[in-house]
Design a protein around this motif. Structure first.
Motif, PDB file in Angstrom:
ATOM      1  N   LEU A   1     -90.636  47.325 132.800  1.00 59.80           N
ATOM      2  CA  LEU A   1     -89.593  46.421 132.312  1.00 59.80           C
ATOM      3  C   LEU A   1     -90.218  45.194 131.666  1.00 59.80           C
ATOM      4  CD1 LEU A   1     -87.187  46.458 135.398  1.00 59.80           C
ATOM      5  CD2 LEU A   1     -86.857  47.663 133.235  1.00 59.80           C
ATOM      6  N   ARG A   2     -89.489  44.631 130.718  1.00 61.85           N
ATOM      7  CA  ARG A   2     -89.897  43.361 130.119  1.00 61.85           C
ATOM      8  C   ARG A   2     -89.532  42.225 131.080  1.00 61.85           C
ATOM      9  NH1 ARG A   2     -86.481  44.960 125.768  1.00 61.85           N
ATOM     10  NH2 ARG A   2     -85.558  42.905 125.991  1.00 61.85           N
ATOM     11  N   PHE A   3     -90.147  41.073 130.858  1.00 62.20           N
ATOM     12  CA  PHE A   3     -89.918  39.899 131.689  1.00 62.20           C
ATOM     13  C   PHE A   3     -88.424  39.586 131.767  1.00 62.20           C
ATOM     14  CE2 PHE A   3     -89.750  35.410 132.722  1.00 62.20           C
ATOM     15  CZ  PHE A   3     -90.789  35.235 133.634  1.00 62.20           C
ATOM     16  N   SER A   4     -87.760  39.570 130.612  1.00 60.85           N
ATOM     17  CA  SER A   4     -86.329  39.229 130.578  1.00 60.85           C
ATOM     18  C   SER A   4     -85.487  40.269 131.316  1.00 60.85           C
ATOM     19  CB  SER A   4     -85.844  39.069 129.138  1.00 60.85           C
ATOM     20  OG  SER A   4     -86.021  40.274 128.412  1.00 60.85           O
ATOM     21  N   GLU A   5     -85.906  41.519 131.286  1.00 59.58           N
ATOM     22  CA  GLU A   5     -85.183  42.560 132.021  1.00 59.58           C
ATOM     23  C   GLU A   5     -85.332  42.351 133.526  1.00 59.58           C
ATOM     24  OE1 GLU A   5     -85.375  46.328 128.958  1.00 59.58           O
ATOM     25  OE2 GLU A   5     -87.191  45.835 130.098  1.00 59.58           O
ATOM     26  N   LEU A   6     -86.533  41.988 133.944  1.00 58.44           N
ATOM     27  CA  LEU A   6     -86.742  41.682 135.367  1.00 58.44           C
ATOM     28  C   LEU A   6     -85.884  40.503 135.786  1.00 58.44           C
ATOM     29  CD1 LEU A   6     -90.574  42.181 135.755  1.00 58.44           C
ATOM     30  CD2 LEU A   6     -88.806  43.304 137.116  1.00 58.44           C
ATOM     31  N   GLU A   7     -85.876  39.464 134.960  1.00 55.97           N
ATOM     32  CA  GLU A   7     -85.041  38.285 135.258  1.00 55.97           C
ATOM     33  C   GLU A   7     -83.586  38.681 135.449  1.00 55.97           C
ATOM     34  OE1 GLU A   7     -85.800  33.979 133.463  1.00 55.97           O
ATOM     35  OE2 GLU A   7     -86.001  35.569 131.974  1.00 55.97           O
TER      36      GLU A   7
END
Length: 110
Positions: A36-42
Motif C-alpha cells: 500500500l501507498r502511505f496515503s492508503e495506509l493513512e
C-alpha cells in the motif's frame, strides 16, 4: 512459582521491541494483503498522524518486517509491503486478535 532467568526472557523482550507500539500491529495487518501507498495506509488507520505513521513504518523497515519500494513514476510513488520476515508475525497477529475477541467477551459477560 518458578523464576525465569534473564536469558529466558530475552526473546520476549526482543519480540516486544519490534511489535510494540500502538500502530505497529495494525500497520502489519493492513499490509498483509498487498503493498500500500502511505496515503492508503493513512486511510485504513483512523486517527494516526502522518508523523506517527512515518515513524512506525521506519521502525518496521529497520527491523526487516516492512519493505519500502519507490516506483520510477511521475509523481514518485512509494509503496510499503510485508517482507517474508514480516509475514512471520501474522500468526502472532491472529492470536492477538483471537485473544482480544475473547477478552472483550469476558469483560462484557463478567
Amino acid at each position: 512459582m518458578p523464576t525465569l532467568n534473564p536469558q529466558e526472557l530475552r526473546p520476549i523482550w526482543d519480540a516486544l521491541a519490534v511489535v510494540c507500539g500502538r500502530w505497529r500491529m495494525p500497520i502489519i495487518h493492513c499490509l498483509c494483503g498487498q503493498p500500500l501507498r502511505f496515503s492508503e495506509l493513512e486511510a485504513h488507520l483512523d486517527h494516526i498522524t502522518p508523523k506517527a505513521l512515518a515513524e512506525h513504518l521506519h521502525a518496521l523497515e529497520l527491523n526487516g518486517l516492512v519493505s519500502r519500494e519507490v516506483l520510477p513514476t511521475r509523481p514518485v510513488v512509494t509503496r510499503y509491503g510485508l517482507t517474508e520476515h514480516g509475514r512471520s508475525v501474522l500468526p502472532l497477529l491472529q492470536e492477538m486478535r483471537r485473544f482480544g475477541e475473547q477478552h472483550r467477551q469476558h469483560l462484557t459477560t463478567g
